[in-house]
Design a protein around this motif. Structure first.
Motif, PDB file in Angstrom:
ATOM      1  N   ILE A 171       0.843  -1.201   0.000  1.00  0.00           N
ATOM      2  CA  ILE A 171       0.000   0.000   0.000  1.00  0.00           C
ATOM      3  C   ILE A 171       0.876   1.249   0.000  1.00  0.00           C
ATOM      4  CG2 ILE A 171      -1.658   1.342   1.358  1.00  0.00           C
ATOM      5  CD1 ILE A 171      -2.819  -1.322   2.342  1.00  0.00           C
ATOM      6  N   ASN A 172       1.932   1.208   0.800  1.00  0.00           N
ATOM      7  CA  ASN A 172       2.844   2.350   0.868  1.00  0.00           C
ATOM      8  C   ASN A 172       3.522   2.597  -0.476  1.00  0.00           C
ATOM      9  OD1 ASN A 172       4.362   4.424   2.256  1.00  0.00           O
ATOM     10  ND2 ASN A 172       6.101   3.031   2.246  1.00  0.00           N
ATOM     11  N   VAL A 173       3.886   1.523  -1.167  1.00  0.00           N
ATOM     12  CA  VAL A 173       4.523   1.658  -2.482  1.00  0.00           C
ATOM     13  C   VAL A 173       3.562   2.303  -3.480  1.00  0.00           C
ATOM     14  CG1 VAL A 173       5.345   0.364  -4.479  1.00  0.00           C
ATOM     15  CG2 VAL A 173       6.193  -0.203  -2.205  1.00  0.00           C
ATOM     16  N   VAL A 181       2.331  12.909  -2.676  1.00  0.00           N
ATOM     17  CA  VAL A 181       2.829  12.331  -1.425  1.00  0.00           C
ATOM     18  C   VAL A 181       4.252  12.802  -1.151  1.00  0.00           C
ATOM     19  CG1 VAL A 181       3.387  10.184  -0.222  1.00  0.00           C
ATOM     20  CG2 VAL A 181       1.362  10.309  -1.686  1.00  0.00           C
ATOM     21  N   ASP A 182       4.497  13.202   0.080  1.00  0.00           N
ATOM     22  CA  ASP A 182       5.827  13.634   0.492  1.00  0.00           C
ATOM     23  C   ASP A 182       6.769  12.423   0.489  1.00  0.00           C
ATOM     24  OD1 ASP A 182       8.095  14.619   1.660  1.00  0.00           O
ATOM     25  OD2 ASP A 182       7.104  15.483   3.412  1.00  0.00           O
ATOM     26  N   PHE A 186       6.947   8.568   2.633  1.00  0.00           N
ATOM     27  CA  PHE A 186       7.118   7.225   2.065  1.00  0.00           C
ATOM     28  C   PHE A 186       8.290   6.509   2.726  1.00  0.00           C
ATOM     29  CE2 PHE A 186       9.599   4.687  -0.993  1.00  0.00           C
ATOM     30  CZ  PHE A 186       8.711   3.650  -1.212  1.00  0.00           C
ATOM     31  N   ILE A 187       9.401   7.216   2.881  1.00  0.00           N
ATOM     32  CA  ILE A 187      10.592   6.613   3.484  1.00  0.00           C
ATOM     33  C   ILE A 187      10.337   6.251   4.942  1.00  0.00           C
ATOM     34  CG2 ILE A 187      12.981   7.064   4.165  1.00  0.00           C
ATOM     35  CD1 ILE A 187      13.209   8.833   1.649  1.00  0.00           C
ATOM     36  N   MET A 188       9.669   7.144   5.670  1.00  0.00           N
ATOM     37  CA  MET A 188       9.397   6.893   7.080  1.00  0.00           C
ATOM     38  C   MET A 188       8.507   5.666   7.256  1.00  0.00           C
ATOM     39  SD  MET A 188       7.561   9.344   9.916  1.00  0.00           S
ATOM     40  CE  MET A 188       5.970   9.205   9.081  1.00  0.00           C
ATOM     41  N   VAL A 189       7.443   5.591   6.461  1.00  0.00           N
ATOM     42  CA  VAL A 189       6.536   4.443   6.551  1.00  0.00           C
ATOM     43  C   VAL A 189       7.262   3.161   6.149  1.00  0.00           C
ATOM     44  CG1 VAL A 189       4.433   3.404   5.631  1.00  0.00           C
ATOM     45  CG2 VAL A 189       4.476   5.839   6.187  1.00  0.00           C
ATOM     46  N   SER A 190       8.092   3.238   5.115  1.00  0.00           N
ATOM     47  CA  SER A 190       8.855   2.062   4.680  1.00  0.00           C
ATOM     48  C   SER A 190       9.744   1.547   5.801  1.00  0.00           C
ATOM     49  CB  SER A 190       9.711   2.403   3.454  1.00  0.00           C
ATOM     50  OG  SER A 190       8.919   2.702   2.338  1.00  0.00           O
TER      51      SER A 190
END
Length: 220
Positions: A171-173, A181-182, A186-190
């Motif tokens: 979902i994040n991808v 999207v910032d 994305f990096i933080m959620v990953s």
């Protein structure tokens, strides 16, 4: 693996930097060049060991043609591929630091900054591919293992969490590719998803050590 990732320069503990800031990230790597090389080496070895551990699930028996067993086996193959991508990512970062260390030894020293920027971009692209493929692997392996349990215990829960972390990663991808999207989000959620998946995998490994019958081949 978790400890090595925490010690990687530019990460959470050692000279934390913005991964979107090339100069800041490179400085974190270069200022801790020996640590970067050492941790990269350890991470590559850990990736191989984890791949071997997950590949051992190939020997698990299951009903021929069953969905869960098919998912598990395909997930094992995808897992080997996703760790291969991660090893390439670490190798690219290793080369990035090496170029920064020995820029004057290059045939064209003036081109070192451009070369390092290209390597950084390649590393980012490989990492995105790693996040995508590892999420697919997590879904397949996690659910494939979870379906082997007839009741819910800590290990079974860890399998479900591993699979759900894969879903969250996918979902994040998908969401993270949107222009609105910032990238930092994305990096933080990953990072959070990968940390949760790593913790779940650790619990699964403990289950194997404890001899959970659902995770041990019948001939062992």
């Amino acid at each position: 693996m978790i400890i090595a990732l925490l010690l990687y320069p530019g990460g959470w503990l050692i000279d934390a930097s913005d991964p979107l800031d090339f100069q800041e990230t490179l400085k974190a790597y270069a200022d801790n060049d020996n640590l970067t090389h050492a941790v990269s080496f350890v991470i590559i070895l850990c990736s191989l060991l984890i791949s071997y551990g997950i590949f051992s699930f190939w020997r698990l028996q299951g009903p021929s043609g069953s969905l869960g067993h098919s998912m598990l086996r395909f997930g094992i193959l995808v897992n080997l591929f996703h760790y291969g991508i991660y090893i390439l990512t670490m190798g690219t970062r290793h080369l990035l630091v090496a170029v920064s260390q020995h820029a004057d030894s290059l045939a064209d020293p003036a081109g070192a900054p451009e070369l390092m920027l290209v390597l950084h971009a390649v590393s980012g692209g490989l990492h995105f591919a790693f996040v995508t493929v590892s999420s697919v692997s997590g879904v397949l392996v996690g659910i494939g293992l979870a379906r082997r349990f007839s009741s819910l215990n800590l290990t079974a829960a860890a399998c479900w969490v591993f699979g759900l972390a894969g879903v969250a990663g996918l979902i994040n991808v998908v969401v993270g590719q949107q222009a609105e999207v910032d990238p930092e989000a994305f990096i933080m959620v990953s990072n959070i998803v990968l940390f949760v998946a790593a913790a779940a995998l650790l619990l699964i490994g403990i289950g194997v050590i404890r001899g959970e019958k659902e995770l041990i081949p019948e001939d062992d």
